[in-house]
Write a protein that holds these residues in place. Sequence first.
Motif, PDB file in Angstrom:
ATOM      1  N   ILE A  11       0.838  -1.200   0.000  1.00  0.00           N
ATOM      2  CA  ILE A  11       0.000   0.000   0.000  1.00  0.00           C
ATOM      3  C   ILE A  11       0.878   1.257   0.000  1.00  0.00           C
ATOM      4  O   ILE A  11       0.600   2.218  -0.719  1.00  0.00           O
ATOM      5  CB  ILE A  11      -0.960   0.000   1.210  1.00  0.00           C
ATOM      6  N   LEU A  64       2.241   1.659  -3.525  1.00  0.00           N
ATOM      7  CA  LEU A  64       1.224   2.043  -4.506  1.00  0.00           C
ATOM      8  C   LEU A  64       0.751   3.485  -4.345  1.00  0.00           C
ATOM      9  O   LEU A  64       0.453   4.162  -5.317  1.00  0.00           O
ATOM     10  CB  LEU A  64       0.024   1.096  -4.410  1.00  0.00           C
ATOM     11  N   PHE A  65       0.663   3.932  -3.094  1.00  0.00           N
ATOM     12  CA  PHE A  65       0.090   5.250  -2.840  1.00  0.00           C
ATOM     13  C   PHE A  65       1.117   6.295  -2.399  1.00  0.00           C
ATOM     14  O   PHE A  65       0.745   7.322  -1.868  1.00  0.00           O
ATOM     15  CB  PHE A  65      -1.006   5.139  -1.778  1.00  0.00           C
ATOM     16  N   ARG A  66       2.373   6.050  -2.639  1.00  0.00           N
ATOM     17  CA  ARG A  66       3.394   6.977  -2.145  1.00  0.00           C
ATOM     18  C   ARG A  66       3.279   8.359  -2.769  1.00  0.00           C
ATOM     19  O   ARG A  66       3.599   9.350  -2.142  1.00  0.00           O
ATOM     20  CB  ARG A  66       4.785   6.405  -2.337  1.00  0.00           C
ATOM     21  N   ARG A  67       2.825   8.476  -3.987  1.00  0.00           N
ATOM     22  CA  ARG A  67       2.711   9.798  -4.634  1.00  0.00           C
ATOM     23  C   ARG A  67       1.480  10.567  -4.140  1.00  0.00           C
ATOM     24  O   ARG A  67       1.467  11.776  -4.167  1.00  0.00           O
ATOM     25  CB  ARG A  67       2.650   9.642  -6.135  1.00  0.00           C
ATOM     26  N   ARG A  68       0.462   9.827  -3.728  1.00  0.00           N
ATOM     27  CA  ARG A  68      -0.763  10.481  -3.270  1.00  0.00           C
ATOM     28  C   ARG A  68      -0.802  10.660  -1.764  1.00  0.00           C
ATOM     29  O   ARG A  68      -1.791  11.132  -1.231  1.00  0.00           O
ATOM     30  CB  ARG A  68      -1.978   9.668  -3.692  1.00  0.00           C
ATOM     31  N   ALA A  69       0.258  10.285  -1.101  1.00  0.00           N
ATOM     32  CA  ALA A  69       0.277  10.388   0.362  1.00  0.00           C
ATOM     33  C   ALA A  69       0.235  11.844   0.783  1.00  0.00           C
ATOM     34  O   ALA A  69       0.838  12.711   0.170  1.00  0.00           O
ATOM     35  CB  ALA A  69       1.538   9.725   0.914  1.00  0.00           C
TER      36      ALA A  69
END
Length: 147
Positions: free
Chosen positions: A58, A61-66
């Motif tokens: 997770i 996958l979501f590191r840019r939207r964190a």
Amino acid sequence: MRKIHLWISLVVGLLVWGAYFVHFVQGVRSGDLSDLVWWFVAALVVAALAEAAATGLIARLFRRRARVLDEGPTLSAALKAGHVALMLLVGLILLTALILALSSVFGWSLDLAAPRGQVIAANLLLALVVVAELVRAALTLALMPRR
């Protein structure tokens, strides 16, 4: 990310420890607790690996939207939930101690000297910790601010 990790912890904990305690109850009913230590080790390893793998996936996958959470309300929720879980654990341990003390008063033998009694006592203590940890994760999620 903190909310996602809490959800992962809650779901993995419910699934893995739920399966373990179902097997434990079946073993108690059948009278065969011989392989329980391996079930415990397996549950511990599966829980740790599943949480680490799911959280890592997770996060990747979501590191840019964190986004950064406001630490004040999030930290406050974690502290409150941790305090409630600690008090729950203390209460459950005291209740267990009371049951043990009352059983001696009434002359009930829980046979904790026998291997079966020791396994049951160890699993009771494990259940107290698992319940407290699941309550902590769920309450932290409930108290965290909505976005």
